[in-house]
Design a protein around this motif. Sequence first.
Motif, PDB file in Angstrom:
ATOM      1  N   LYS A 167      29.860  35.522 114.849  1.00 43.30           N
ATOM      2  CA  LYS A 167      29.750  34.665 113.664  1.00 43.30           C
ATOM      3  C   LYS A 167      28.659  35.195 112.749  1.00 43.30           C
ATOM      4  CE  LYS A 167      31.252  30.379 115.726  1.00 43.30           C
ATOM      5  NZ  LYS A 167      30.937  28.979 115.929  1.00 43.30           N
ATOM      6  N   SER A 168      28.844  34.954 111.465  1.00 44.48           N
ATOM      7  CA  SER A 168      27.830  35.389 110.510  1.00 44.48           C
ATOM      8  C   SER A 168      26.631  34.459 110.591  1.00 44.48           C
ATOM      9  CB  SER A 168      28.413  35.393 109.089  1.00 44.48           C
ATOM     10  OG  SER A 168      28.648  34.073 108.680  1.00 44.48           O
ATOM     11  N   PRO A 169      25.454  34.935 110.226  1.00 44.56           N
ATOM     12  CA  PRO A 169      24.256  34.089 110.275  1.00 44.56           C
ATOM     13  C   PRO A 169      24.382  32.834 109.404  1.00 44.56           C
ATOM     14  CG  PRO A 169      23.638  36.367 109.928  1.00 44.56           C
ATOM     15  CD  PRO A 169      25.129  36.304 109.854  1.00 44.56           C
ATOM     16  N   ARG A 170      25.125  32.963 108.303  1.00 40.68           N
ATOM     17  CA  ARG A 170      25.274  31.832 107.407  1.00 40.68           C
ATOM     18  C   ARG A 170      26.047  30.689 108.084  1.00 40.68           C
ATOM     19  NH1 ARG A 170      26.649  32.061 101.137  1.00 40.68           N
ATOM     20  NH2 ARG A 170      24.440  32.449 101.167  1.00 40.68           N
ATOM     21  N   SER A 171      27.131  30.986 108.771  1.00 40.49           N
ATOM     22  CA  SER A 171      27.907  29.934 109.426  1.00 40.49           C
ATOM     23  C   SER A 171      27.139  29.354 110.615  1.00 40.49           C
ATOM     24  CB  SER A 171      29.277  30.451 109.861  1.00 40.49           C
ATOM     25  OG  SER A 171      29.141  31.423 110.883  1.00 40.49           O
ATOM     26  N   ASN A 172      26.295  30.170 111.255  1.00 39.35           N
ATOM     27  CA  ASN A 172      25.460  29.688 112.346  1.00 39.35           C
ATOM     28  C   ASN A 172      24.452  28.661 111.819  1.00 39.35           C
ATOM     29  OD1 ASN A 172      24.542  29.495 114.928  1.00 39.35           O
ATOM     30  ND2 ASN A 172      23.215  31.289 114.808  1.00 39.35           N
ATOM     31  N   HIS A 173      23.872  28.913 110.669  1.00 44.07           N
ATOM     32  CA  HIS A 173      22.938  27.955 110.049  1.00 44.07           C
ATOM     33  C   HIS A 173      23.664  26.668 109.651  1.00 44.07           C
ATOM     34  CE1 HIS A 173      19.429  30.453 110.070  1.00 44.07           C
ATOM     35  NE2 HIS A 173      19.999  31.416 109.353  1.00 44.07           N
ATOM     36  N   ARG A 174      24.878  26.806 109.152  1.00 44.43           N
ATOM     37  CA  ARG A 174      25.655  25.626 108.769  1.00 44.43           C
ATOM     38  C   ARG A 174      25.940  24.749 109.980  1.00 44.43           C
ATOM     39  NH1 ARG A 174      30.083  28.341 104.749  1.00 44.43           N
ATOM     40  NH2 ARG A 174      28.635  28.767 103.049  1.00 44.43           N
TER      41      ARG A 174
END
Length: 97
Positions: A3-10
């Motif tokens: 997963k991309s870091p952005r979706s992990n933060h979301r």
Amino acid sequence: MPKSPRSNHRAWAAAWAVLCVTGLAATAQLNASSAPDPQPKKPVSAECSDYIADIERQVAQAKQAGESDGILAFSRSHAASGDDCDEELRNHFGGDR
């Protein structure tokens, strides 16, 4: 594929928001359920009622005489009669404090 870091933060932000909302809802429910039931008023004895009326009469006389400095003194000789009117006096004259 990772997963991309952005979706992990979301995902973390969404989980945090759900936890916060759940905590707020639980707190509101606990506060609503723990509200004390109103106590039924106890009837005031005739002796205490007479004593309260006597005090009100003395206060009214003091106001009419122009002695309205806000300080009146009463003796505790009434307590010797056997009926303790402390709670009734507190509720009648200062229960909203």
